[in-house]
Design a protein around this motif. Structure first.
Motif, PDB file in Angstrom:
ATOM      1  N   CYS A 171     -25.695 -31.177  19.392  1.00 52.42           N
ATOM      2  CA  CYS A 171     -25.819 -32.002  20.602  1.00 52.42           C
ATOM      3  C   CYS A 171     -25.084 -33.328  20.400  1.00 52.42           C
ATOM      4  N   LYS A 172     -25.141 -33.860  19.180  1.00 51.27           N
ATOM      5  CA  LYS A 172     -24.412 -35.096  18.865  1.00 51.27           C
ATOM      6  C   LYS A 172     -22.910 -34.875  19.026  1.00 51.27           C
ATOM      7  N   GLU A 173     -22.427 -33.694  18.628  1.00 48.37           N
ATOM      8  CA  GLU A 173     -21.003 -33.368  18.770  1.00 48.37           C
ATOM      9  C   GLU A 173     -20.594 -33.376  20.244  1.00 48.37           C
ATOM     10  N   ILE A 174     -21.491 -32.870  21.099  1.00 51.51           N
ATOM     11  CA  ILE A 174     -21.210 -32.832  22.533  1.00 51.51           C
ATOM     12  C   ILE A 174     -21.087 -34.237  23.107  1.00 51.51           C
ATOM     13  N   GLU A 175     -21.903 -35.154  22.601  1.00 54.59           N
ATOM     14  CA  GLU A 175     -21.917 -36.523  23.120  1.00 54.59           C
ATOM     15  C   GLU A 175     -20.631 -37.286  22.801  1.00 54.59           C
ATOM     16  N   SER A 180     -13.563 -34.284  23.343  1.00 51.59           N
ATOM     17  CA  SER A 180     -13.729 -33.220  24.333  1.00 51.59           C
ATOM     18  C   SER A 180     -12.373 -32.838  24.931  1.00 51.59           C
ATOM     19  N   VAL A 181     -12.107 -31.534  24.970  1.00 53.34           N
ATOM     20  CA  VAL A 181     -10.852 -31.028  25.523  1.00 53.34           C
ATOM     21  C   VAL A 181     -11.045 -30.519  26.948  1.00 53.34           C
ATOM     22  N   LEU A 182     -12.158 -29.818  27.181  1.00 51.01           N
ATOM     23  CA  LEU A 182     -12.433 -29.236  28.489  1.00 51.01           C
ATOM     24  C   LEU A 182     -13.940 -29.110  28.680  1.00 51.01           C
ATOM     25  N   GLU A 183     -14.426 -29.488  29.859  1.00 50.49           N
ATOM     26  CA  GLU A 183     -15.830 -29.319  30.201  1.00 50.49           C
ATOM     27  C   GLU A 183     -15.915 -28.531  31.501  1.00 50.49           C
ATOM     28  N   GLN A 184     -16.771 -27.505  31.510  1.00 51.50           N
ATOM     29  CA  GLN A 184     -16.859 -26.632  32.679  1.00 51.50           C
ATOM     30  C   GLN A 184     -18.228 -25.973  32.749  1.00 51.50           C
ATOM     31  N   ASP A 185     -18.960 -26.215  33.836  1.00 54.91           N
ATOM     32  CA  ASP A 185     -20.209 -25.506  34.137  1.00 54.91           C
ATOM     33  C   ASP A 185     -21.171 -25.446  32.951  1.00 54.91           C
ATOM     34  N   GLY A 186     -21.402 -26.587  32.322  1.00 56.14           N
ATOM     35  CA  GLY A 186     -22.393 -26.643  31.254  1.00 56.14           C
ATOM     36  C   GLY A 186     -21.886 -26.255  29.887  1.00 56.14           C
ATOM     37  N   TRP A 187     -20.553 -26.113  29.742  1.00 53.33           N
ATOM     38  CA  TRP A 187     -19.964 -25.783  28.443  1.00 53.33           C
ATOM     39  C   TRP A 187     -18.892 -26.796  28.100  1.00 53.33           C
ATOM     40  N   LYS A 207     -26.535 -27.181  27.210  1.00 52.28           N
ATOM     41  CA  LYS A 207     -27.983 -27.024  27.082  1.00 52.28           C
ATOM     42  C   LYS A 207     -28.282 -26.456  25.696  1.00 52.28           C
ATOM     43  N   HIS A 208     -29.420 -26.824  25.153  1.00 51.76           N
ATOM     44  CA  HIS A 208     -29.752 -26.466  23.776  1.00 51.76           C
ATOM     45  C   HIS A 208     -30.311 -25.045  23.728  1.00 51.76           C
ATOM     46  N   ILE A 209     -29.462 -24.095  23.314  1.00 55.06           N
ATOM     47  CA  ILE A 209     -29.914 -22.730  23.046  1.00 55.06           C
ATOM     48  C   ILE A 209     -29.520 -22.393  21.618  1.00 55.06           C
ATOM     49  N   SER A 210     -30.360 -21.622  20.938  1.00 60.70           N
ATOM     50  CA  SER A 210     -30.135 -21.408  19.507  1.00 60.70           C
ATOM     51  C   SER A 210     -29.309 -20.167  19.193  1.00 60.70           C
ATOM     52  N   ASN A 211     -29.200 -19.231  20.156  1.00 65.95           N
ATOM     53  CA  ASN A 211     -28.418 -18.021  19.872  1.00 65.95           C
ATOM     54  C   ASN A 211     -27.928 -17.386  21.163  1.00 65.95           C
ATOM     55  N   ILE A 212     -27.008 -16.454  21.020  1.00 63.90           N
ATOM     56  CA  ILE A 212     -26.394 -15.812  22.178  1.00 63.90           C
ATOM     57  C   ILE A 212     -27.398 -14.978  22.966  1.00 63.90           C
ATOM     58  N   GLY A 213     -28.470 -14.548  22.303  1.00 58.69           N
ATOM     59  CA  GLY A 213     -29.489 -13.753  22.983  1.00 58.69           C
ATOM     60  C   GLY A 213     -30.251 -14.510  24.056  1.00 58.69           C
ATOM     61  N   GLN A 214     -30.181 -15.832  24.043  1.00 57.82           N
ATOM     62  CA  GLN A 214     -30.887 -16.651  25.028  1.00 57.82           C
ATOM     63  C   GLN A 214     -30.045 -16.945  26.265  1.00 57.82           C
ATOM     64  N   ASN A 249     -24.910 -18.334  15.264  1.00 56.93           N
ATOM     65  CA  ASN A 249     -26.217 -18.148  15.891  1.00 56.93           C
ATOM     66  C   ASN A 249     -27.349 -18.571  14.975  1.00 56.93           C
ATOM     67  N   GLY A 250     -28.409 -19.102  15.570  1.00 56.66           N
ATOM     68  CA  GLY A 250     -29.669 -19.211  14.862  1.00 56.66           C
ATOM     69  C   GLY A 250     -30.346 -17.851  14.865  1.00 56.66           C
ATOM     70  N   ARG A 251     -31.431 -17.730  14.131  1.00 59.54           N
ATOM     71  CA  ARG A 251     -32.126 -16.448  14.054  1.00 59.54           C
ATOM     72  C   ARG A 251     -32.868 -16.131  15.349  1.00 59.54           C
ATOM     73  N   TYR A 252     -33.095 -14.860  15.586  1.00 57.87           N
ATOM     74  CA  TYR A 252     -33.733 -14.392  16.811  1.00 57.87           C
ATOM     75  C   TYR A 252     -35.161 -14.939  16.910  1.00 57.87           C
ATOM     76  N   GLU A 253     -35.484 -15.549  18.043  1.00 63.28           N
ATOM     77  CA  GLU A 253     -36.809 -16.121  18.324  1.00 63.28           C
ATOM     78  C   GLU A 253     -37.249 -17.120  17.250  1.00 63.28           C
ATOM     79  N   GLN A 254     -36.303 -17.771  16.607  1.00 66.47           N
ATOM     80  CA  GLN A 254     -36.590 -18.804  15.607  1.00 66.47           C
ATOM     81  C   GLN A 254     -35.554 -19.912  15.765  1.00 66.47           C
ATOM     82  N   ASP A 255     -35.610 -20.855  14.827  1.00 65.88           N
ATOM     83  CA  ASP A 255     -34.570 -21.876  14.714  1.00 65.88           C
ATOM     84  C   ASP A 255     -34.373 -22.679  15.997  1.00 65.88           C
ATOM     85  N   GLU A 256     -35.473 -23.255  16.514  1.00 66.10           N
ATOM     86  CA  GLU A 256     -35.332 -24.098  17.688  1.00 66.10           C
ATOM     87  C   GLU A 256     -34.484 -25.336  17.391  1.00 66.10           C
ATOM     88  N   HIS A 257     -34.292 -25.618  16.087  1.00 62.76           N
ATOM     89  CA  HIS A 257     -33.466 -26.757  15.698  1.00 62.76           C
ATOM     90  C   HIS A 257     -31.986 -26.400  15.687  1.00 62.76           C
TER      91      HIS A 257
END
Length: 305
Positions: A171-175, A180-187, A207-214, A249-257
Protein backbone atom coordinates in the motif's frame (compact mmCIF):
# COMPACT_ATOMS: atom_id res chain seq x y z
CA UNK A 1 13.23 -33.77 -3.03
CA UNK A 2 12.81 -30.22 -1.74
CA UNK A 3 15.70 -28.83 0.29
CA UNK A 4 15.03 -25.90 2.65
CA UNK A 5 18.00 -24.45 4.52
CA UNK A 6 16.42 -21.71 6.63
CA UNK A 7 19.79 -20.68 8.08
CA UNK A 8 21.33 -19.98 4.68
CA UNK A 9 18.01 -18.93 3.13
CA UNK A 10 18.29 -21.49 0.33
CA UNK A 11 15.51 -23.61 -1.20
CA UNK A 12 15.96 -26.08 -4.05
CA UNK A 13 13.97 -28.86 -5.72
CA UNK A 14 15.59 -31.99 -7.13
CA UNK A 15 13.72 -32.99 -10.29
CA UNK A 16 15.88 -35.07 -12.63
CA UNK A 17 13.12 -35.60 -15.20
CA UNK A 18 13.17 -31.85 -15.99
CA UNK A 19 16.52 -32.49 -17.66
CA UNK A 20 14.77 -34.38 -20.48
CA UNK A 21 12.17 -31.71 -21.33
CA UNK A 22 12.23 -30.61 -24.97
CA UNK A 23 13.57 -27.28 -26.15
CA UNK A 24 11.30 -26.42 -29.05
CA UNK A 25 11.33 -22.98 -30.63
CA UNK A 26 11.03 -24.62 -34.05
CA UNK A 27 7.47 -23.81 -35.11
CA UNK A 28 3.94 -25.15 -34.88
CA UNK A 29 4.57 -28.45 -36.69
CA UNK A 30 6.58 -29.80 -33.73
CA UNK A 31 4.86 -27.92 -30.91
CA UNK A 32 3.13 -30.19 -28.34
CA UNK A 33 0.73 -27.38 -27.38
CA UNK A 34 -0.78 -26.95 -30.87
CA UNK A 35 -4.13 -28.61 -31.64
CA UNK A 36 -2.75 -30.80 -34.43
CA UNK A 37 -0.38 -32.35 -31.90
CA UNK A 38 -3.04 -32.76 -29.20
CA UNK A 39 -2.01 -36.36 -28.53
CA UNK A 40 1.07 -34.95 -26.81
CA UNK A 41 -1.13 -33.32 -24.16
CA UNK A 42 -1.63 -35.75 -21.29
CA UNK A 43 -4.59 -34.40 -19.30
CA UNK A 44 -6.76 -31.37 -20.00
CA UNK A 45 -7.69 -29.74 -16.71
CA UNK A 46 -9.91 -27.02 -18.10
CA UNK A 47 -10.84 -25.47 -21.43
CA UNK A 48 -12.49 -22.12 -22.12
CA UNK A 49 -13.32 -20.59 -25.48
CA UNK A 50 -12.88 -16.82 -25.56
CA UNK A 51 -15.14 -14.46 -27.49
CA UNK A 52 -12.62 -14.52 -30.34
CA UNK A 53 -13.07 -18.30 -30.65
CA UNK A 54 -9.68 -19.13 -29.17
CA UNK A 55 -9.15 -21.79 -26.51
CA UNK A 56 -7.28 -21.73 -23.20
CA UNK A 57 -6.38 -25.06 -21.62
CA UNK A 58 -4.80 -26.29 -18.40
CA UNK A 59 -2.84 -29.52 -18.77
CA UNK A 60 -0.45 -31.58 -16.69
CA UNK A 61 3.20 -30.70 -17.24
CA UNK A 62 4.78 -33.70 -18.95
CA UNK A 63 8.11 -32.92 -17.23
CA UNK A 64 6.97 -31.74 -13.78
CA UNK A 65 9.13 -30.30 -11.03
CA UNK A 66 6.83 -32.06 -8.55
CA UNK A 67 4.02 -34.64 -8.63
CA UNK A 68 1.46 -36.38 -6.44
CA UNK A 69 3.52 -39.60 -6.63
CA UNK A 70 7.07 -38.21 -6.67
CA UNK A 71 9.58 -37.45 -3.93
CA UNK A 72 8.52 -33.78 -4.04
CA UNK A 73 4.77 -33.74 -3.46
CA UNK A 74 2.87 -31.22 -5.54
CA UNK A 75 1.16 -30.44 -8.83
CA UNK A 76 2.74 -28.82 -11.88
CA UNK A 77 0.31 -27.44 -14.48
CA UNK A 78 0.81 -25.75 -17.83
CA UNK A 79 -1.70 -23.12 -18.99
CA UNK A 80 -1.82 -23.09 -22.79
CA UNK A 81 -2.85 -19.47 -23.30
CA UNK A 82 -3.98 -19.76 -26.93
CA UNK A 83 -4.29 -22.39 -29.64
CA UNK A 84 -2.60 -20.04 -32.10
CA UNK A 85 1.12 -20.82 -31.98
CA UNK A 86 2.03 -17.43 -33.43
CA UNK A 87 -0.22 -15.23 -31.28
CA UNK A 88 2.05 -13.54 -28.74
CA UNK A 89 0.85 -12.00 -25.43
CA UNK A 90 1.17 -8.48 -26.85
CA UNK A 91 -1.55 -9.50 -29.35
CA UNK A 92 -4.00 -10.67 -26.66
CA UNK A 93 -7.11 -8.51 -26.37
CA UNK A 94 -8.57 -7.33 -23.08
CA UNK A 95 -11.22 -10.06 -23.41
CA UNK A 96 -8.53 -12.70 -23.86
CA UNK A 97 -6.61 -11.46 -20.81
CA UNK A 98 -9.76 -11.51 -18.68
CA UNK A 99 -10.57 -15.12 -19.57
CA UNK A 100 -6.95 -16.13 -18.98
CA UNK A 101 -6.95 -14.43 -15.57
CA UNK A 102 -10.25 -16.16 -14.69
CA UNK A 103 -8.70 -19.53 -15.54
CA UNK A 104 -5.65 -18.73 -13.41
CA UNK A 105 -7.79 -17.51 -10.48
CA UNK A 106 -10.06 -20.56 -10.48
CA UNK A 107 -7.18 -23.02 -10.73
CA UNK A 108 -5.26 -21.19 -8.00
CA UNK A 109 -8.26 -21.52 -5.67
CA UNK A 110 -8.72 -25.23 -6.49
CA UNK A 111 -5.07 -26.03 -5.81
CA UNK A 112 -4.93 -23.88 -2.67
CA UNK A 113 -7.88 -25.77 -1.16
CA UNK A 114 -6.13 -29.14 -1.47
CA UNK A 115 -5.26 -30.46 2.03
CA UNK A 116 -1.56 -31.10 1.41
CA UNK A 117 -0.87 -27.96 -0.63
CA UNK A 118 0.57 -24.98 1.26
CA UNK A 119 2.04 -22.85 -1.52
CA UNK A 120 0.93 -22.11 -5.10
CA UNK A 121 3.07 -20.10 -7.53
CA UNK A 122 1.79 -18.80 -10.87
CA UNK A 123 4.45 -17.64 -13.32
CA UNK A 124 5.10 -17.02 -16.99
CA UNK A 125 8.43 -17.45 -18.80
CA UNK A 126 8.17 -15.63 -22.11
CA UNK A 127 11.14 -16.24 -24.40
CA UNK A 128 14.24 -18.41 -24.18
CA UNK A 129 16.20 -16.00 -22.00
CA UNK A 130 13.37 -16.09 -19.48
CA UNK A 131 13.60 -19.89 -19.18
CA UNK A 132 10.89 -20.98 -21.64
CA UNK A 133 11.60 -24.28 -23.43
CA UNK A 134 8.62 -24.09 -25.82
CA UNK A 135 7.75 -21.04 -27.90
CA UNK A 136 3.95 -21.48 -27.81
CA UNK A 137 2.48 -18.89 -25.36
CA UNK A 138 1.94 -20.53 -21.98
CA UNK A 139 2.14 -19.99 -18.23
CA UNK A 140 2.72 -22.44 -15.41
CA UNK A 141 1.44 -23.18 -11.92
CA UNK A 142 3.46 -25.09 -9.33
CA UNK A 143 1.64 -26.14 -6.14
CA UNK A 144 3.81 -27.45 -3.31
CA UNK A 145 3.39 -29.15 0.04
CA UNK A 146 6.29 -27.14 1.46
CA UNK A 147 6.74 -23.37 1.32
CA UNK A 148 10.19 -22.33 0.02
CA UNK A 149 12.09 -20.72 2.89
CA UNK A 150 12.70 -17.55 0.88
CA UNK A 151 8.92 -17.11 0.46
CA UNK A 152 8.29 -17.96 4.11
CA UNK A 153 10.73 -15.21 5.06
CA UNK A 154 9.00 -12.86 2.61
CA UNK A 155 5.65 -13.53 4.34
CA UNK A 156 7.15 -12.96 7.79
CA UNK A 157 8.74 -9.66 6.81
CA UNK A 158 5.54 -8.37 5.22
CA UNK A 159 3.66 -9.19 8.44
CA UNK A 160 6.36 -7.66 10.64
CA UNK A 161 6.30 -4.44 8.60
CA UNK A 162 2.53 -4.21 9.05
CA UNK A 163 2.75 -4.77 12.80
CA UNK A 164 5.46 -2.14 13.18
CA UNK A 165 3.87 0.56 11.00
CA UNK A 166 0.17 -0.40 10.95
CA UNK A 167 0.45 -0.10 7.17
CA UNK A 168 0.90 -2.60 4.33
CA UNK A 169 4.26 -2.35 2.55
CA UNK A 170 2.64 -2.61 -0.89
CA UNK A 171 0.00 0.00 0.00
CA UNK A 172 2.95 2.31 0.72
CA UNK A 173 4.25 1.59 -2.81
CA UNK A 174 0.88 2.66 -4.22
CA UNK A 175 1.03 5.96 -2.34
CA UNK A 176 4.29 6.90 -4.07
CA UNK A 177 2.77 8.74 -7.03
CA UNK A 178 6.26 9.68 -8.26
CA UNK A 179 6.68 6.15 -9.64
CA UNK A 180 3.16 5.57 -10.98
CA UNK A 181 3.00 4.86 -14.72
CA UNK A 182 -0.71 4.16 -15.21
CA UNK A 183 -3.78 4.13 -12.95
CA UNK A 184 -7.05 2.59 -14.09
CA UNK A 185 -10.20 1.41 -12.28
CA UNK A 186 -8.58 0.65 -8.94
CA UNK A 187 -5.28 -0.70 -10.30
CA UNK A 188 -1.85 0.83 -10.63
CA UNK A 189 1.06 0.04 -12.92
CA UNK A 190 4.18 1.37 -11.25
CA UNK A 191 7.95 1.14 -11.10
CA UNK A 192 8.97 -0.29 -7.71
CA UNK A 193 11.28 1.99 -5.75
CA UNK A 194 13.82 -0.83 -5.44
CA UNK A 195 13.45 -2.23 -8.96
CA UNK A 196 15.79 -5.22 -9.22
CA UNK A 197 16.23 -5.14 -13.00
CA UNK A 198 15.91 -2.43 -15.67
CA UNK A 199 12.26 -1.78 -16.66
CA UNK A 200 10.76 -3.96 -13.93
CA UNK A 201 7.12 -3.02 -13.28
CA UNK A 202 4.48 -4.04 -10.74
CA UNK A 203 0.72 -4.27 -11.25
CA UNK A 204 -1.01 -3.63 -7.92
CA UNK A 205 -4.67 -3.46 -6.84
CA UNK A 206 -5.36 -0.28 -4.86
CA UNK A 207 -7.76 -2.13 -2.58
CA UNK A 208 -6.03 -4.44 -0.13
CA UNK A 209 -6.50 -8.06 -1.25
CA UNK A 210 -4.02 -10.76 -0.32
CA UNK A 211 -4.38 -13.15 -3.27
CA UNK A 212 -5.89 -13.61 -6.71
CA UNK A 213 -8.62 -15.82 -5.25
CA UNK A 214 -10.24 -12.76 -3.64
CA UNK A 215 -10.83 -11.03 -6.97
CA UNK A 216 -14.33 -10.56 -8.35
CA UNK A 217 -15.28 -10.11 -12.00
CA UNK A 218 -14.87 -6.32 -11.88
CA UNK A 219 -11.35 -6.75 -10.49
CA UNK A 220 -10.46 -9.15 -13.29
CA UNK A 221 -11.91 -6.80 -15.91
CA UNK A 222 -9.73 -3.92 -14.71
CA UNK A 223 -6.65 -6.13 -14.27
CA UNK A 224 -7.09 -7.45 -17.83
CA UNK A 225 -6.96 -3.90 -19.23
CA UNK A 226 -3.89 -2.79 -17.30
CA UNK A 227 -2.07 -6.06 -18.07
CA UNK A 228 -2.84 -5.67 -21.78
CA UNK A 229 -1.42 -2.13 -21.70
CA UNK A 230 1.69 -3.15 -19.74
CA UNK A 231 2.61 -6.00 -22.09
CA UNK A 232 2.02 -3.93 -25.23
CA UNK A 233 4.05 -1.05 -23.78
CA UNK A 234 6.98 -3.35 -23.00
CA UNK A 235 6.90 -4.79 -26.51
CA UNK A 236 6.90 -1.33 -28.08
CA UNK A 237 9.59 -0.03 -25.74
CA UNK A 238 11.98 -2.99 -25.50
CA UNK A 239 11.27 -4.95 -28.67
CA UNK A 240 11.00 -8.72 -28.74
CA UNK A 241 12.60 -9.23 -25.35
CA UNK A 242 12.21 -12.18 -22.98
CA UNK A 243 10.51 -11.54 -19.65
CA UNK A 244 9.10 -13.23 -16.57
CA UNK A 245 5.70 -12.53 -15.07
CA UNK A 246 5.25 -13.58 -11.42
CA UNK A 247 1.96 -13.60 -9.49
CA UNK A 248 2.78 -12.79 -5.85
CA UNK A 249 0.03 -14.19 -3.61
CA UNK A 250 -0.52 -14.53 0.09
CA UNK A 251 -1.79 -17.88 1.31
CA UNK A 252 -5.42 -18.90 0.81
CA UNK A 253 -7.72 -17.49 3.54
CA UNK A 254 -4.65 -16.25 5.44
CA UNK A 255 -2.10 -13.45 5.33
CA UNK A 256 -4.35 -10.44 5.79
CA UNK A 257 -1.08 -8.51 6.04
CA UNK A 258 -0.11 -9.54 2.50
CA UNK A 259 -1.00 -7.55 -0.62
CA UNK A 260 -1.32 -9.28 -4.00
CA UNK A 261 0.74 -7.93 -6.88
CA UNK A 262 2.21 -9.02 -10.23
CA UNK A 263 5.85 -8.51 -11.12
CA UNK A 264 6.93 -8.14 -14.76
CA UNK A 265 10.69 -8.66 -15.10
CA UNK A 266 12.26 -8.05 -18.53
CA UNK A 267 15.46 -10.02 -19.17
CA UNK A 268 17.54 -7.04 -20.27
CA UNK A 269 20.78 -8.49 -18.90
CA UNK A 270 22.24 -11.50 -17.11
CA UNK A 271 22.86 -12.26 -13.48
CA UNK A 272 26.59 -12.47 -12.80
CA UNK A 273 28.76 -13.48 -9.85
CA UNK A 274 27.84 -10.61 -7.54
CA UNK A 275 24.10 -11.17 -7.99
CA UNK A 276 24.39 -14.94 -7.55
CA UNK A 277 26.60 -14.60 -4.47
CA UNK A 278 24.62 -11.93 -2.64
CA UNK A 279 21.07 -12.02 -4.02
CA UNK A 280 21.51 -8.28 -4.59
CA UNK A 281 21.00 -7.14 -8.18
CA UNK A 282 22.55 -4.16 -9.96
CA UNK A 283 20.03 -1.97 -11.80
CA UNK A 284 21.47 0.46 -14.37
CA UNK A 285 18.21 2.40 -14.94
CA UNK A 286 16.94 4.95 -12.41
CA UNK A 287 13.29 4.10 -11.53
CA UNK A 288 12.20 7.75 -11.98
CA UNK A 289 13.82 7.89 -15.42
CA UNK A 290 12.15 4.58 -16.27
CA UNK A 291 8.74 5.93 -15.23
CA UNK A 292 9.07 8.94 -17.56
CA UNK A 293 10.12 6.70 -20.47
CA UNK A 294 7.18 4.34 -19.88
CA UNK A 295 4.67 7.19 -19.70
CA UNK A 296 5.86 8.40 -23.10
CA UNK A 297 5.46 4.95 -24.63
CA UNK A 298 1.99 4.57 -23.12
CA UNK A 299 0.93 7.89 -24.68
CA UNK A 300 2.27 6.74 -28.05
CA UNK A 301 0.46 3.41 -27.63
CA UNK A 302 -2.87 5.08 -26.87
CA UNK A 303 -2.39 7.38 -29.84
CA UNK A 304 -2.06 4.34 -32.08
CA UNK A 305 -5.23 2.63 -30.83
Amino acid sequence: MMYNDEVLGISSILSENRRTRPNQFLGASLCPFCLENASEIEIVRNAIVTEEGDKIQIVNNKYPACSEEGIVYGIHDVIIETQDHHKKPEHFTKVHWKVLLQVIRDRWITLSKMPRIHFVQVFKNEGERAGASIGHPHSQIIALEEVPCTIEEHYKKMEAYFRQTNKCRICKEIEDKDLSVLEQDGWQLCVPEGASVPYETWIIPKKHISNIGQMDEADLEALAYITEQAIKMNRQMLGEISYNMCFMNGRYEQDEHYHFFIKILPRTGQFAGFELATGCTINVVNPKTQKDIMKKYLLDLKGGL
